[in-house]
Design an enzyme around this catalytic site. Structure first.
Site, PDB file in Angstrom:
ATOM      1  CB  VAL A  51      -0.920   0.015   1.245  1.00  0.00           C
ATOM      2  CG1 VAL A  51      -1.751   1.300   1.283  1.00  0.00           C
ATOM      3  CG2 VAL A  51      -1.829  -1.205   1.261  1.00  0.00           C
ATOM      4  NE  ARG A  57       0.731   3.065  11.275  1.00  0.00           N
ATOM      5  CZ  ARG A  57       1.904   3.419  10.723  1.00  0.00           C
ATOM      6  NH1 ARG A  57       1.941   4.349   9.777  1.00  0.00           N
ATOM      7  NH2 ARG A  57       3.015   2.844  11.135  1.00  0.00           N
ATOM      8  NE  ARG A  58      -5.408   7.310   4.441  1.00  0.00           N
ATOM      9  CZ  ARG A  58      -5.496   8.333   3.580  1.00  0.00           C
ATOM     10  NH1 ARG A  58      -6.412   8.294   2.596  1.00  0.00           N
ATOM     11  NH2 ARG A  58      -4.680   9.353   3.680  1.00  0.00           N
ATOM     12  N   GLY A  59      -6.787   0.509   6.599  1.00  0.00           N
ATOM     13  CA  GLY A  59      -7.500  -0.748   6.463  1.00  0.00           C
ATOM     14  C   GLY A  59      -7.482  -1.350   5.073  1.00  0.00           C
ATOM     15  CG  LEU A  61      -2.227  -5.411   4.247  1.00  0.00           C
ATOM     16  CD1 LEU A  61      -1.910  -5.947   2.868  1.00  0.00           C
ATOM     17  CD2 LEU A  61      -0.948  -5.215   5.062  1.00  0.00           C
ATOM     18  CB  SER A  85       8.708  -7.705   3.234  1.00  0.00           C
ATOM     19  OG  SER A  85       7.471  -7.140   3.659  1.00  0.00           O
ATOM     20  CD  GLU A  86       8.605  -3.864   7.602  1.00  0.00           C
ATOM     21  OE1 GLU A  86       8.134  -3.637   8.732  1.00  0.00           O
ATOM     22  OE2 GLU A  86       8.701  -2.984   6.725  1.00  0.00           O
ATOM     23  CE1 TYR A  90       1.411  -9.384   4.408  1.00  0.00           C
ATOM     24  CE2 TYR A  90       3.744  -9.347   4.967  1.00  0.00           C
ATOM     25  CZ  TYR A  90       2.706  -8.972   4.133  1.00  0.00           C
ATOM     26  OH  TYR A  90       2.958  -8.197   3.025  1.00  0.00           O
ATOM     27  CG  PHE A 374       5.417 -17.650  -3.822  1.00  0.00           C
ATOM     28  CD1 PHE A 374       4.524 -16.696  -3.363  1.00  0.00           C
ATOM     29  CD2 PHE A 374       5.658 -18.771  -3.051  1.00  0.00           C
ATOM     30  CE1 PHE A 374       3.861 -16.884  -2.162  1.00  0.00           C
ATOM     31  CE2 PHE A 374       5.007 -18.963  -1.850  1.00  0.00           C
ATOM     32  CZ  PHE A 374       4.101 -18.010  -1.396  1.00  0.00           C
TER      33      PHE A 374
END
Length: 374
Positions: A51, A57-59, A61, A85-86, A90, A374
């Site tokens: 994003v 931080r707006r939802g 994702l 990635s971080e 997740y 992937f």
């Protein structure tokens, strides 16, 4: 579209638009993944997710994740996986580490192998054309027996080449044939040029797979004793690399980096749990909280595995334990510790023997591993 109609490698993009402008995007790729017991399961591989900074931080994702989960379930994919990635992003969507990979180094002067029976096959240096033919065959055999391994994407090995790659030098290929002349192992390696003397003479193994111990030992036996080299480096390898136990000095293999590889997330708990088998027969009743993203999972389940069948059905009986969705997802492939997850607060027990049963049922040996992302 039925699950049988989905081809491995099918790409399913998604995007978020605000006032006609794309502010976020992601995609899933349809894979087959080998599950404990040697069977395969359908899996949605989440990839290329982001994003833009001005709309975080707006939802958005979470909305994309929800839409991808629902689409995967419609395609008959009860499991989602991704490379994170971080590590902090997740987990809130139910993902948790399921496989690991390591990078290790081995000094040539410490690389002596223990005695073994003579190799009935033979080694040969191959070219890219031969490697392109051998890799799909070897990978298919390895994937059939390795928990966590993925079906290859279309064109996975098309880019193999004999041409030099800058100072990395050309990619080289080493193949092993069994006593009947069939390729049963292959490795990709480089001998990159180094501008400093301390890193000169390094052989980098980019990939190595073998379908049996003899081929595996033969490939490594040559690569760790290659002329004019001092150090062997291999990345993306299993945590429990068998080569370590073939060395006269096991501690000579030095792990220089370890990281999680794929994170898993169960989308359909009963379907996912019944498409794998269990090392130890048994039964468990567990309550799970899926944070409402897949509300059908939010209840108590009765998992029963015996020699004939595996069932997982809703129950109103008292649960043996309560487990987070992320913990169950990590345990799914059998490479994580149920007791560690309990100590970390992801599992709460309601019966004295519940964790022992959970650990014995879900454990796999060797650890799950996948050789590419992937």
């Amino acid at each position: 579209m039925a699950a049988a109609d989905i081809e491995d490698g099918s790409f399913h993009p998604i995007a978020t638009f605000v006032d006609g402008r794309c502010v976020g995007a992601s995609a899933t790729i349809s894979f087959e993944v080998t599950v404990p017991g040697g069977g395969t399961g359908r899996m949605a591989g989440v990839t290329a997710t982001g994003v833009i900074a001005t709309h975080r931080r707006r939802g958005y994702l979470r909305q994309m994740m929800q839409a991808m989960f629902e689409a995967a379930l419609e395609r008959g994919e009860p499991l989602a996986m991704l490379s994170a990635s971080e590590g902090s992003i997740y987990g809130r969507f139910g993902f948790s580490p399921a496989t690991y990979r390591t990078r290790w180094e081995l000094a040539r002067h410490e690389a002596a192998l223990l005695p073994a029976e003579p190799d009935p096959g033979s080694l040969e240096l191959a070219d890219a054309a031969q490697a392109k033919t051998a890799w799909p065959q070897v990978h298919a055999d390895v994937r059939a027996h390795r928990v966590g391994e993925l079906s290859p994407l279309p064109g996975r090995w098309d880019g193999l080449s004999d041409e030099a790659d800058g100072t990395n030098g050309p990619l080289r290929f080493l193949a092993h044939r069994d006593q009947y002349g069939n390729v049963d192992g292959i490795a990709n390696f480089r001998l990159p040029w180094s501008p400093t003397a301390d890193r000169a003479g390094t052989l980098v193994v980019e990939a190595l797979e073998a379908t049996n111990p003899a081929a595996y030992r033969a490939l490594w036996g040559l690569l760790i004793d290659f002329d004019l080299t001092k150090t062997v480096v291999a990345a993306g390898r299993p945590r429990d690399e068998p080569l370590r136990w073939m060395l006269t000095n096991p501690r000579a293999m030095r792990i220089t980096r370890q990281t999680d590889n794929l994170w898993a997330r169960l989308l359909d708990v009963p379907r996912a749990l019944t498409q794998r088998s269990y090392l130890t027969p048994g039964e468990l009743k567990f309550t799970i909280d899926d944070d409402q993203m897949c509300p059908a999972n939010n209840r108590t389940w009765h998992l029963k595995a015996d020699d004939d069948a595996v069932t997982c059905v809703p129950t109103d009986e008292t649960a043996d334990l309560t487990i987070t969705l992320s913990a169950l997802s990590s345990l799914y492939f059998g490479g994580m510790s149920a007791r560690h997850l309990t100590h970390a607060g992801h599992i709460t027990t309601h019966a004295d023997d519940a964790i022992g049963r959970l650990a014995r049922m879900f454990w796999t040996d060797p650890e799950p591993h996948n050789s590419f992302g992937f």
